[in-house]
Design a protein around this motif. Sequence first.
Motif, PDB file in Angstrom:
ATOM      1  N   LEU A  74       7.524  18.328  42.064  1.00 11.82           N
ATOM      2  CA  LEU A  74       7.218  18.071  43.479  1.00 11.82           C
ATOM      3  C   LEU A  74       5.724  18.191  43.743  1.00 11.82           C
ATOM      4  CD1 LEU A  74      10.163  19.973  45.223  1.00 11.82           C
ATOM      5  CD2 LEU A  74       9.914  17.503  44.911  1.00 11.82           C
ATOM      6  N   ASN A  75       5.067  19.135  43.093  1.00 11.64           N
ATOM      7  CA  ASN A  75       3.609  19.265  43.238  1.00 11.64           C
ATOM      8  C   ASN A  75       2.893  18.043  42.677  1.00 11.64           C
ATOM      9  OD1 ASN A  75       3.767  21.786  44.464  1.00 11.64           O
ATOM     10  ND2 ASN A  75       3.630  22.902  42.513  1.00 11.64           N
ATOM     11  N   GLU A  76       3.416  17.500  41.569  1.00  8.54           N
ATOM     12  CA  GLU A  76       2.812  16.287  41.019  1.00  8.54           C
ATOM     13  C   GLU A  76       2.909  15.132  42.019  1.00  8.54           C
ATOM     14  OE1 GLU A  76       3.854  15.060  37.083  1.00  8.54           O
ATOM     15  OE2 GLU A  76       4.120  17.116  36.366  1.00  8.54           O
ATOM     16  N   GLU A  81       0.502  11.465  45.898  1.00 10.59           N
ATOM     17  CA  GLU A  81       0.539  10.944  47.273  1.00 10.59           C
ATOM     18  C   GLU A  81      -0.792  11.153  47.977  1.00 10.59           C
ATOM     19  OE1 GLU A  81       3.450  11.314  51.196  1.00 10.59           O
ATOM     20  OE2 GLU A  81       3.247  13.007  49.817  1.00 10.59           O
ATOM     21  N   ALA A  82      -1.353  12.369  47.838  1.00  8.61           N
ATOM     22  CA  ALA A  82      -2.619  12.637  48.515  1.00  8.61           C
ATOM     23  C   ALA A  82      -3.747  11.774  47.957  1.00  8.61           C
ATOM     24  CB  ALA A  82      -2.967  14.123  48.374  1.00  8.61           C
ATOM     25  N   ASP A  83      -3.812  11.662  46.631  1.00  4.02           N
ATOM     26  CA  ASP A  83      -4.872  10.858  46.010  1.00  4.02           C
ATOM     27  C   ASP A  83      -4.727   9.376  46.352  1.00  4.02           C
ATOM     28  OD1 ASP A  83      -5.850  13.163  44.898  1.00  4.02           O
ATOM     29  OD2 ASP A  83      -4.948  12.845  42.914  1.00  4.02           O
ATOM     30  N   ARG A  86      -5.467   8.715  50.437  1.00  4.07           N
ATOM     31  CA  ARG A  86      -6.840   8.947  50.906  1.00  4.07           C
ATOM     32  C   ARG A  86      -7.657   7.658  50.984  1.00  4.07           C
ATOM     33  NH1 ARG A  86      -8.106  12.233  47.336  1.00  4.07           N
ATOM     34  NH2 ARG A  86      -7.266  14.073  48.393  1.00  4.07           N
ATOM     35  N   PRO A  87      -7.725   6.774  49.956  1.00 10.59           N
ATOM     36  CA  PRO A  87      -8.502   5.508  50.102  1.00 10.59           C
ATOM     37  C   PRO A  87      -7.892   4.561  51.133  1.00 10.59           C
ATOM     38  CG  PRO A  87      -7.339   5.577  48.003  1.00 10.59           C
ATOM     39  CD  PRO A  87      -7.216   6.936  48.589  1.00 10.59           C
ATOM     40  N   LEU A  88      -6.555   4.607  51.288  1.00  6.20           N
ATOM     41  CA  LEU A  88      -5.939   3.768  52.324  1.00  6.20           C
ATOM     42  C   LEU A  88      -6.361   4.225  53.721  1.00  6.20           C
ATOM     43  CD1 LEU A  88      -2.299   3.400  50.895  1.00  6.20           C
ATOM     44  CD2 LEU A  88      -4.236   1.836  50.650  1.00  6.20           C
ATOM     45  N   ASP A  89      -6.450   5.552  53.891  1.00  7.33           N
ATOM     46  CA  ASP A  89      -6.911   6.067  55.194  1.00  7.33           C
ATOM     47  C   ASP A  89      -8.358   5.669  55.448  1.00  7.33           C
ATOM     48  OD1 ASP A  89      -4.446   7.212  55.599  1.00  7.33           O
ATOM     49  OD2 ASP A  89      -5.043   9.224  54.931  1.00  7.33           O
ATOM     50  N   ASP A  90      -9.188   5.738  54.366  1.00  7.79           N
ATOM     51  CA  ASP A  90     -10.590   5.334  54.534  1.00  7.79           C
ATOM     52  C   ASP A  90     -10.694   3.859  54.890  1.00  7.79           C
ATOM     53  OD1 ASP A  90     -11.280   7.908  53.874  1.00  7.79           O
ATOM     54  OD2 ASP A  90     -11.710   7.448  51.756  1.00  7.79           O
ATOM     55  N   CYS A  91      -9.897   3.017  54.247  1.00  5.45           N
ATOM     56  CA  CYS A  91      -9.908   1.572  54.545  1.00  5.45           C
ATOM     57  C   CYS A  91      -9.434   1.312  55.971  1.00  5.45           C
ATOM     58  CB  CYS A  91      -9.043   0.844  53.523  1.00  5.45           C
ATOM     59  SG  CYS A  91      -9.081  -0.959  53.685  1.00  5.45           S
ATOM     60  N   GLN A  92      -8.399   2.063  56.378  1.00  4.73           N
ATOM     61  CA  GLN A  92      -7.883   1.905  57.746  1.00  4.73           C
ATOM     62  C   GLN A  92      -8.950   2.273  58.776  1.00  4.73           C
ATOM     63  OE1 GLN A  92      -4.082   3.702  58.453  1.00  4.73           O
ATOM     64  NE2 GLN A  92      -4.338   3.692  60.697  1.00  4.73           N
ATOM     65  N   SER A  93      -9.696   3.341  58.517  1.00  5.79           N
ATOM     66  CA  SER A  93     -10.760   3.739  59.438  1.00  5.79           C
ATOM     67  C   SER A  93     -11.815   2.640  59.563  1.00  5.79           C
ATOM     68  CB  SER A  93     -11.409   5.042  58.953  1.00  5.79           C
ATOM     69  OG  SER A  93     -10.463   6.098  58.924  1.00  5.79           O
ATOM     70  N   LEU A  94     -12.142   2.004  58.403  1.00  4.76           N
ATOM     71  CA  LEU A  94     -13.128   0.926  58.418  1.00  4.76           C
ATOM     72  C   LEU A  94     -12.612  -0.276  59.201  1.00  4.76           C
ATOM     73  CD1 LEU A  94     -15.876  -0.028  57.374  1.00  4.76           C
ATOM     74  CD2 LEU A  94     -14.718  -0.845  55.294  1.00  4.76           C
ATOM     75  N   VAL A  95     -11.332  -0.623  59.016  1.00  4.38           N
ATOM     76  CA  VAL A  95     -10.746  -1.755  59.750  1.00  4.38           C
ATOM     77  C   VAL A  95     -10.701  -1.461  61.242  1.00  4.38           C
ATOM     78  CG1 VAL A  95      -8.622  -3.090  60.115  1.00  4.38           C
ATOM     79  CG2 VAL A  95      -9.431  -2.592  57.786  1.00  4.38           C
ATOM     80  N   ASP A 147      -1.235  -3.022  43.510  1.00  6.64           N
ATOM     81  CA  ASP A 147      -2.246  -2.068  43.053  1.00  6.64           C
ATOM     82  C   ASP A 147      -2.089  -0.692  43.679  1.00  6.64           C
ATOM     83  OD1 ASP A 147      -3.356  -4.071  41.527  1.00  6.64           O
ATOM     84  OD2 ASP A 147      -4.734  -4.709  43.123  1.00  6.64           O
ATOM     85  N   VAL A 148      -1.156  -0.552  44.573  1.00  7.99           N
ATOM     86  CA  VAL A 148      -0.941   0.732  45.255  1.00  7.99           C
ATOM     87  C   VAL A 148       0.163   1.499  44.533  1.00  7.99           C
ATOM     88  CG1 VAL A 148      -0.268   1.827  47.428  1.00  7.99           C
ATOM     89  CG2 VAL A 148      -1.657  -0.247  47.450  1.00  7.99           C
ATOM     90  N   PRO A 149      -0.023   2.808  44.266  1.00  8.24           N
ATOM     91  CA  PRO A 149       1.033   3.584  43.589  1.00  8.24           C
ATOM     92  C   PRO A 149       2.368   3.500  44.318  1.00  8.24           C
ATOM     93  CG  PRO A 149      -0.992   4.859  43.682  1.00  8.24           C
ATOM     94  CD  PRO A 149      -1.234   3.635  44.516  1.00  8.24           C
ATOM     95  N   CYS A 150       3.415   3.387  43.521  1.00  2.00           N
ATOM     96  CA  CYS A 150       4.790   3.433  44.036  1.00  2.00           C
ATOM     97  C   CYS A 150       5.487   4.586  43.296  1.00  2.00           C
ATOM     98  CB  CYS A 150       5.498   2.102  43.794  1.00  2.00           C
ATOM     99  SG  CYS A 150       7.205   2.068  44.424  1.00  2.00           S
ATOM    100  N   VAL A 151       5.489   5.756  43.893  1.00  2.00           N
ATOM    101  CA  VAL A 151       5.935   6.984  43.231  1.00  2.00           C
ATOM    102  C   VAL A 151       7.436   6.937  42.953  1.00  2.00           C
ATOM    103  CG1 VAL A 151       6.006   9.501  43.369  1.00  2.00           C
ATOM    104  CG2 VAL A 151       4.110   8.233  44.435  1.00  2.00           C
ATOM    105  N   SER A 152       7.806   7.388  41.721  1.00  2.00           N
ATOM    106  CA  SER A 152       9.229   7.441  41.361  1.00  2.00           C
ATOM    107  C   SER A 152       9.455   8.657  40.466  1.00  2.00           C
ATOM    108  CB  SER A 152       9.654   6.156  40.636  1.00  2.00           C
ATOM    109  OG  SER A 152       8.930   6.017  39.416  1.00  2.00           O
ATOM    110  N   ALA A 153      10.681   9.060  40.320  1.00  5.86           N
ATOM    111  CA  ALA A 153      11.072  10.173  39.450  1.00  5.86           C
ATOM    112  C   ALA A 153      11.933   9.639  38.320  1.00  5.86           C
ATOM    113  CB  ALA A 153      11.831  11.232  40.246  1.00  5.86           C
ATOM    114  N   GLN A 154      11.497   9.900  37.081  1.00  6.65           N
ATOM    115  CA  GLN A 154      12.256   9.448  35.917  1.00  6.65           C
ATOM    116  C   GLN A 154      13.169  10.589  35.446  1.00  6.65           C
ATOM    117  OE1 GLN A 154       8.659   8.873  35.817  1.00  6.65           O
ATOM    118  NE2 GLN A 154       9.208   6.998  36.902  1.00  6.65           N
TER     119      GLN A 154
END
Length: 449
Positions: A74-76, A81-83, A86-95, A147-154
Amino acid sequence: MSLDVDVLLQEAKENIEAAQNFRSELQQRLNGLNLARKQVRGSSGQAREALRRHFGELQAVATQLLSDRLNALLNEIDVIEADSVRPLDDCQSLVEFGMGQADELLKEGEAALRCGLGEKEDKLGSFTKKAMHIHLDSLPEVPVLADVPCVSAQLDDSLAVLLRERVFCHGSVASHPPVLIEELQERPGSILVRWGKVDEDFVAADYRLQYRRSGGGGGQYEDAYVGRDTDFLALGLEPNIDYIFRVCARGEGRTEWSPWSVAQTAYTTMEPHEWRGGTEGYVVSSRRNIALRNDSSPSGCPVLYSSAPSYFCGLTLNFKITASGQPDRRDSLGICMDSENGQRSLQQDQAVCISTNGAVYVNGKEMTNQLPPITLGSAVTFDAEVVGTALLNNDNQVGRNGDAAGLKLRVTIGSGSREVVFDWLLETAPDGLFFGCAFAHAGWKVLVF
């Protein structure tokens, strides 16, 4: 008539005595059955408690391990998720900033179009300059979904399958431990313990023997032996004191020890072998089982005897050389009938011995057969058994009819991997035999047991 009554009375007394003996024997068997039942129920209760405790500990460990692993995964996810956000939030702020600039520019352009002719030129010029500074043709790049992470559990069922297989065969229950104590023989100041396997399919890599004094003040068990042998001589035991012995084994390729055998109690009535104190030229240890030939002795090869005739036929007498000095042909280790002070060697009548050069002497005469020389670490054993009587002449040799009768002992002297066997003729049958040692030079130290 009285005779018949006397006979009947005698028979009645005999029957009563037989009935009493019969009842006593039955009571002993009943006591034995009670002890057997107590052992079965007691050991069953202990086995149940051991299983509950062990599996409870496993459950606690497994739960903790699974919980720790879940939290780590869960920590992973939290870090990914945080990493990734963060760039999506920065891009959203710019838009959003660009959209705000565009809204202000739209309002200013609409206002310039609505103003009068006198202000229109200035307003339109200002609007045009501002539009050029905003770079309306430059748009921020937004990442595509690929190009955006799609988190999954194996996850798979391999761990569950492995756990199921291991848990299914984890632990076992047996009606008897894999090894048991087969024999307890008393020795002078010691007890010889022999043990063997109950389960022939069990392959033992090592055995472990423990013992303690019996009774409330007996203390904890202590290790007496760990190794591959199936017998051990427990030394340093007090006579007429009960000692409790138990043994276990470690299977080939395993790290854990098997359950303990049923504990058995034994004692020795024989005093330990002891060297005689106060003999010039020798120092004896506090327990009197070790003798050291020191350098404060007179010249010659004085004999140090045992404190009593403590060696008996049918037993094994052991000497262990724990320190060595310069060898001499007069040196000797052996057993003898008497222990007269002042003797200069065991190479005498009524004695058998071995010298440090390996020569064997019987009644003072050297045999043709020899054993390996005695050095540091050598172990020398003496075994004697009565094999009959013999007619002896005045020279202590086998004679003809009419000569005195003597005792014949078959003696085996072992040193290293070799043995010498011979018949020793004695004039009288001894209750016990003395043992002794004689060294011409200092430095020799001998342990006897």
